[in-house]
Design an enzyme around this catalytic site. Structure first.
Site, mmCIF file in Angstrom:
data_model
loop_
_atom_site.group_PDB
_atom_site.id
_atom_site.type_symbol
_atom_site.label_atom_id
_atom_site.label_comp_id
_atom_site.label_asym_id
_atom_site.label_seq_id
_atom_site.Cartn_x
_atom_site.Cartn_y
_atom_site.Cartn_z
ATOM 1 N N GLY A 1 0.770 -1.178 -0.005
ATOM 2 C CA GLY A 1 -0.037 0.132 -0.044
ATOM 3 C C GLY A 1 0.719 1.085 -0.073
ATOM 4 N N GLU A 2 0.303 2.376 0.684
ATOM 5 C CA GLU A 2 0.952 3.515 0.594
ATOM 6 C C GLU A 2 1.183 4.359 -0.742
ATOM 7 O OE1 GLU A 2 5.067 3.342 2.438
ATOM 8 O OE2 GLU A 2 4.367 2.300 4.016
ATOM 9 N N GLY A 3 0.716 3.621 -1.809
ATOM 10 C CA GLY A 3 1.040 4.095 -3.041
ATOM 11 C C GLY A 3 2.115 3.462 -3.728
#
Lengths: 318, 318
Positions: B285-287
């Site tokens: 995640g987090e981009g």
């Protein structure tokens, strides 16, 4: 390979602010890179792209969709900065050098005799060896040479066996008829030179080409310098395979940048036990797929060396 | 979408010094990007990474391997520059902003009631909408929120049907037992809220979370601004799917940056007809996966806009 540096990198990786394994292959890449560089917290500051160009007598058989003079025209384009590889090298901060290898003297048509003399082979290997920047910390080897998917198919077939049809693909985009012709030409070359499976350098001499030999020389030099290498497409991988067939494990410092759309590249990578980083349908050569994978390596190493640990960040572990 | 710009980009692509199609998906990406930007020869100068963070009442059910306070700790880590996404944004020249959404007020446990009120939902959508830099030319939306793979699984299941087990995965790394618990929790949420397949925004309100709503708001804003978006992993894609379910084609300006190792991400992308650019086993995640794909977009657009044509280079065509 510095196992202690790799172990230290693995220990660092386990403490970074992310769930274990959450960066997937980026974690393995960073640890592998750390081992080859002998530094548990490395940086990539100086990637180098080398493009070798050669001409091939076998083009007289009509195996390419483009005329042979395109090799020299594209070398001029590389030098002027107008090709795909120039844009990719620039985008990812790599230096780029182009080495044109006796373009006015194509190799011999391998259906009529050995492509290269021993002197030709040694000179091309040496040209690759010498082109590697000793200060580089990541290397991409690419190529340009009208007719060289035919050459790479013949070389791969000589190294790994199977039929000519298993290794021959459409290259720059030949028709069904052109593909059938290429396959016959590859089969003719293999028939002329006999069984070369036990002698990979002789296979390179008889069926290869100068830019393939130069890539092999550069990849071998990178091993000595502990510079990790990103392999490009079918032709680059066939050249690298000569080293692996000569000495098992010789490509431990290499990662497969991508799998190309050229038919047999996936099979060739599988023979070498290399899983590609990218699969975007490229089939250009020049080092383009590998150059794109520079960014993956940069991302992997940036995360590994730039992230803080759970303790440093005051984040609770899982 | 500017069809004329895309057509002009397609015409340019056909003249560049490479065999037709030899850059594979990079060619399609560049033409698509040109169409959204309304410029047949675009550049990527200002990529933006937005990371939205939210907390989830459903963590009370014990669905995550990490405690809920990690959300706020990781927000501090993002702000200090120590997380994976910081390194990736920096490596590829993206600006990065972190938007923490009412972390001290988690959403309601969706097994007990709607996760958000209508006001909560509107505020979170607006926070995403407002966070997009109108000058950006490429957007990545990422997230942080302990418990949010559970939330995304419930949302995906509400949007697309199937069983809770089809959409629930291991997130940050729960055990077999933890996975069984997550699946039961998702099923309980779906049972409580009934059939929401016809009302995607209500599904987002009842089962989603603030960071998911904010990503949806940002992606919608990017559409208005004609800023192409790179989708990240399972949670980002579930949030984006709300838009597509609300209006078919709403994600035409989005490309899938990668397929994550989180179990159902591949299936979710398939529902949206999106083929991922990367498949490197990331599940952070987090981009992060989308940020890595910024480099692929940069490579595609650099080749398209930087290469010369056959005529300019004096190279013979095929």
């Amino acid at each position: 390979f510095d196992a202690a540096a790799a172990d230290a990198a693995r220990a660092r990786n386990a403490q970074l602010t992310k769930p274990p394994g959450a960066l997937g292959r980026l974690e393995d890449l960073a640890i592998w890179y750390a081992g080859w560089r002998g530094d548990p917290r490395p940086r990539i500051n100086r990637p180098q792209v080398l493009v070798f160009a050669g001409n091939h007598g076998v083009t007289a058989q009509g195996v390419s969709a483009f005329p042979a003079e395109v090799t020299a025209q594209m070398v001029a384009n590389f030098k002027a900065g107008g090709a795909a590889i120039n844009q990719l090298a620039q985008a990812f901060g790599a230096t780029m050098a182009v080495v044109a290898l006796d373009l006015d003297t194509p190799t011999r048509d391998f259906t009529a005799g050995a492509a290269m003399t021993e002197d030709d082979l040694v000179a091309a290997l040496a040209a690759g060896w010498e082109a590697v920047d000793p200060q580089a910390d990541l290397l991409v080897t690419g190529e340009m040479g009208i007719g060289n998917t035919t050459v790479a198919a013949a070389l791969a077939c000589a190294l790994f066996g199977g039929g000519a049809g298993d290794w021959t693909g459409r290259g720059t985009g030949v028709s069904d008829e052109g593909l059938a012709l290429k396959t016959r030409v590859v089969a003719a070359g293999l028939a002329l030179h006999g069984d070369l499976t036990g002698d990979p350098l002789e296979a390179l001499r008889c069926l290869g080409g100068r830019e393939l030999a130069a890539m092999a020389g550069a990849i071998a030099r990178a091993r000595v310098l502990r510079v990790p290498v990103i392999l490009d497409g079918f032709i680059c991988t066939a050249a690298a395979a000569v080293l692996e067939c000569a000495e098992e494990g010789a490509l431990g410092h290499c990662v497969a940048g991508h799998v190309s759309a050229e038919g047999a590249h996936g099979a060739l990578l599988a023979r070498l036990g290399k899983k590609p980083l990218l699969d975007l349908g490229l089939r250009l050569g020049e080092g383009s797929g590998a150059a794109l994978a520079i960014a993956v390596m940069q991302g992997a190493v940036a995360c590994h060396s730039g992230m803080v640990t759970f303790e440093e960040a005051g984040v609770s572990g899982g």
